[in-house]
Enzyme design. Structure first.
Site, PDB file in Angstrom:
ATOM      1  N   ILE A 471       0.828  -1.208   0.000  1.00  0.00           N
ATOM      2  CA  ILE A 471       0.000   0.000   0.000  1.00  0.00           C
ATOM      3  C   ILE A 471       0.865   1.262   0.000  1.00  0.00           C
ATOM      4  CG2 ILE A 471      -1.937  -1.151   1.117  1.00  0.00           C
ATOM      5  CD1 ILE A 471      -1.180   0.213   3.725  1.00  0.00           C
ATOM      6  N   THR A 658      12.699   3.285   4.032  1.00  0.00           N
ATOM      7  CA  THR A 658      11.241   3.244   4.068  1.00  0.00           C
ATOM      8  C   THR A 658      10.709   3.493   5.474  1.00  0.00           C
ATOM      9  OG1 THR A 658      11.290   0.819   4.284  1.00  0.00           O
ATOM     10  CG2 THR A 658      11.080   1.733   2.066  1.00  0.00           C
ATOM     11  N   GLU A 728       1.824   3.334  12.437  1.00  0.00           N
ATOM     12  CA  GLU A 728       0.869   4.218  13.097  1.00  0.00           C
ATOM     13  C   GLU A 728       1.441   5.038  14.246  1.00  0.00           C
ATOM     14  OE1 GLU A 728      -3.259   1.973  13.090  1.00  0.00           O
ATOM     15  OE2 GLU A 728      -1.595   0.549  13.062  1.00  0.00           O
TER      16      GLU A 728
END
Length: 761
Positions: A471, A658, A728
């Site tokens: 994603i 990343t 998150e």
């Protein structure tokens, strides 16, 4: 091939970077099919009611229209199953509404018809011509007015329950120093760069679906139930997904109705939702109102912590925002009260949105801690570290890691926090007031069942297959790095195939758990391959490793095996290619999990038992410290975030490049929540008034400063490969850090998000 040594932790370029930047990567609305058709939705314009008439004659007369599907002519779908923790796919339904199988309307925006046409323009033109009349029924659409009618939130995997230790209200009443305030957060909507899209094609009872989803396995099982066909006959493909953040974790109307339309028309159907359709049919974050009350002695040690909250859910679905989840564990209060309640509205149900609970709950908690620091005249960094607990305050569980003081110390040094003048309005840059704020990040990642297959060929190349989701976070790159190190082969020897339900099932990309979940499966499969290769080497008469036990052998870089032998002894190494050639084998392959339905169910039950046992044993959380500088124009109230430092403890980092991108992305999303994001609903009608990027304010490049992120990069001993998860944690606390900095700059305490000009003037 290049033997570059261990690659886990290095800033490796994405393996899909070229495909994405050159346009070769295909998304769900880009797969070509002969005779492809296009679908558009017709939305209800009442919040609650019944359809009395639908006039589709004008729409059907539009050139190129193939069908107008309504509740009068739609095939019947089965209803969504009840949620069961023994089958996590039962959580897939975005709502309980059986679209186009009912004349009932449950929210303003619910799809009441689908138009299918030869072209996209014709479909949208015809959709505007469908006339629907309703018998309007009384509806509850005003969150503020509905707060008098609440009920306790249901518990679940996300921990939406209550926590209590001692009598926090009594301790608060007798505390020498206290704060007691109400904070609110607005509804927010998902705006991934790729809007939701589905391409569906039936071949008899076999179905192929290209869907922008974060949960291939859930979509497949959900469609099997709703359309009463075997899951084995459904193929779901989501090779690339253009952002998710939770909004693509459930099955929404667009997916179901594209599949339904394909069955009706017997043609491939593509439904690419407009931005407005995403707002009106895909859930977002629920509004909340929260009370945080803190009591402390003059030494700053907390004697009471109360965090209660009310969030909205839809009458046809949605989950509570567990706003107090971080408050159960973060600070060592002697007495604690955590309560979550919900109120039902006639609105589109809410859903997962990056860091459910913590993202909005941390705004209230971390703002209140800042308020208490002001009352006590204690530095807010010092107050937080002074209250770091040794064990979880509410249940006494051990932390798998405990580094709050360390991330704050590192962040304070990087930011230059010691130079802060604590007095509000004391720091300036010309006519701009400068403010510095801090807040804590805290998120508990999850781990879900994952299956992979790993195939090692005689030429030394490795193929990893799993239906996990890319994603935009570099998931395939991370799993290639993990595989390369696990097998001792070069990174460029590893190919990773993903995003297709024909591959072994993988978990949804959510809860910051995909990387660790897959890592556990990859390591298990690679270990089986190594054991088999070592056993073959030890048994082959011509092998330099003949006669040695697998326990005596180890894999080194470049796919080379050597022996662990006493000092002074020498054994030559041997490659995978040597071993397989000597054994007459062209490959070795290992798979985790099972294709057998019964064994898969047993495996999932075993996983849930382990998951719950693990939760009882540990508090495993990623944490961080945010340091923020804002500049506020004294005349206009314009707020600019001018500097950011974030230091995180996220366990082992697989890819430095990343990981930093993920952490920065969370901060950017948090800045949006702090200063702009707000879904505006008309409380009289329940209609979303700003369903698009023209009116829903997201941060653009000019709104975001250089974001300095760093991490400890220390493995968590209780997690696979030491990986905690980073998707998150970095959004948590961001809004509070901004609001705290705004208070330091202006002296104005904003307790209602977003921090807009009118709240400062």
């Amino acid at each position: 091939m290049v033997d570059s040594g261990p690659v886990v932790g290095r800033p490796v370029d994405r393996v899909d970077g070229t495909a994405k930047t050159s346009g070769q990567a295909r998304y769900s609305a880009e797969f070509p099919y002969p005779d492809i058709t296009h679908a558009a939705l017709v939305h209800a314009d009442v919040a609650r009611g019944r359809i009395t008439t639908i006039d589709s004659a004008d729409a059907e007369a539009v050139d190129g229209v193939l069908a107008v599907i309504t509740h009068r002519n739609a095939p019947k779908m089965a209803e969504a199953p009840k949620v069961s923790l023994l089958d996590l796919s039962t959580m897939a339904a975005g709502t309980r509404v059986n679209y186009l199988n009912t004349d009932e309307v449950h929210w303003n925006g619910q799809p009441v018809a689908v138009v299918v046409a030869e072209t996209l323009d014709a479909a949208h033109a015809a959709a505007r011509l469908v006339r629907v009349q309703y018998e309007a029924l009384p509806a509850v659409t005003d969150f503020a007015a509905a707060q008098g009618d609440t009920k306790p939130a249901k518990g679940g995997m996300m921990g939406a329950g209550e926590a209590k230790k001692g009598d926090a209200e009594a301790a608060l009443a007798t505390a020498p120093v206290s704060v007691d305030a109400t904070y609110t957060t607005p509804p927010q909507n998902h705006n991934a760069i790729e809007p939701h899209a589905t391409t569906a094609f039936w071949d008899g009872d076999e179905l192929t679906v290209h869907d922008a989803t974060q949960s291939i396995d859930w979509v497949r099982k959900h469609l099997a139930i709703r359309f009463k066909v075997p899951a084995a006959g459904i193929r779901v493909v989501a090779t690339y997904v253009g952002g998710g953040f939770g909004g693509k974790g459930s099955v929404w109307a667009g997916t179901l109705l594209a599949v339904l339309a394909a069955r009706v028309t017997k043609r491939p159907v593509r439904m690419a939702l407009t931005r407005e359709a995403v707002f009106r049919t895909v859930g977002g974050r629920a509004p909340t109102v929260q009370r945080v009350a803190l009591g402390a002695g003059h030494d700053g040690l907390l004697t009471a912590l109360v965090h209660t909250g009310v969030s909205a859910v839809g009458r046809t679905g949605g989950n509570a925002e567990p706003v107090g989840s971080q408050s159960q564990h973060l600070y060592a209060a002697r007495s604690v009260l955590i309560q979550h309640r919900t109120t039902e509205l006639d609105m589109l149900p809410n859903t997962f949105m990056r860091a459910p609970g913590e993202a909005v709950g941390s705004f209230a908690l971390e703002s209140a801690v800042d308020e208490l620091a002001v009352e006590l005249a204690i530095d807010p960094v010092e107050l937080r570290t002074r209250n770091e607990p040794e064990r979880s305050p509410t249940d006494g569980k051990r932390f798998s890691r405990q580094n709050l003081a360390r991330v704050y110390a590192d962040g304070a040094e990087r930011f230059g926090w010691a130079a802060r003048d604590p007095k509000p309005r004391s720091m300036r840059d010309g006519r701009r007031l400068l403010g510095w704020g801090v807040a804590t990040a805290f998120h508990m990642p999850i781990q879900l069942p994952a299956d992979v297959s790993v195939r090692l060929s005689a030429d030394g190349t490795v193929l990893v297959r799993s239906s996990f989701h890319e994603i935009g976070v570099g998931a395939a790159t991370a799993q290639a790095q993990i595989t390369a190190d696990a097998l001792g082969v070069p990174l460029d020897a590893v190919t990773v195939e993903h995003g297709d339900s024909d591959q072994p099932p993988a978990p949804m990309a959510g809860g910051s758990g995909q990387t660790a979940s897959l890592a556990a499966a990859v390591l298990q499969a690679c270990d089986r391959i190594k054991r088999e290769a070592l056993a073959l080497a030890g048994k082959a008469p011509g092998s330099p490793l003949h006669g040695l036990r697998p326990a005596d052998l180890r894999a080194t870089g470049g796919g080379l095996f050597r022996a662990d032998v006493p000092a002074g002894a020498e054994h030559a190494g041997e490659t995978y290619a040597d071993i397989l050639a000597r054994a007459g084998r062209d490959h070795l392959e290992a798979r985790t999990g099972s294709d057998n339905r019964f064994r898969s169910a047993v495996g999932q039950a075993r996983f849930m038992a382990g998951f719950l046992n693990d939760r009882r044993k540990w508090v495993r959380a990623a944490i961080g410290a945010h340091f923020c500088e804002v500049a506020v124009d004294e005349d206009t109230g314009e707020v600019r975030v001018t500097r950011w430092v974030g230091v995180f403890d996220v366990g082992r980092v697989v890819n430095a490049k990343t990981a930093a991108s993920q952490l920065r992305g969370g901060v950017v999303m948090g800045i949006g929540a702090a200063l702009g994001e707000e879904t505006l609903l008309d409380p009289r009608t329940g209609r979303i008034m700003n369903p698009g990027l023209g009116e829903y304010h997201l941060p653009v490049h000019a709104d975001v400063p250089r974001i300095d992120v760093s991490y400890l990069d220390e493995p968590d001993p209780t997690a696979p490969l030491g990986i905690l998860g980073i998707g998150e944690v970095s959004i948590v606390g961001v809004a509070a850090a901004v609001a705290n900095a705004v208070h330091h700059a202006t002296g104005v305490r904003v307790r209602d998000l977003p921090v807009t000009l009118d709240r400062l003037l």
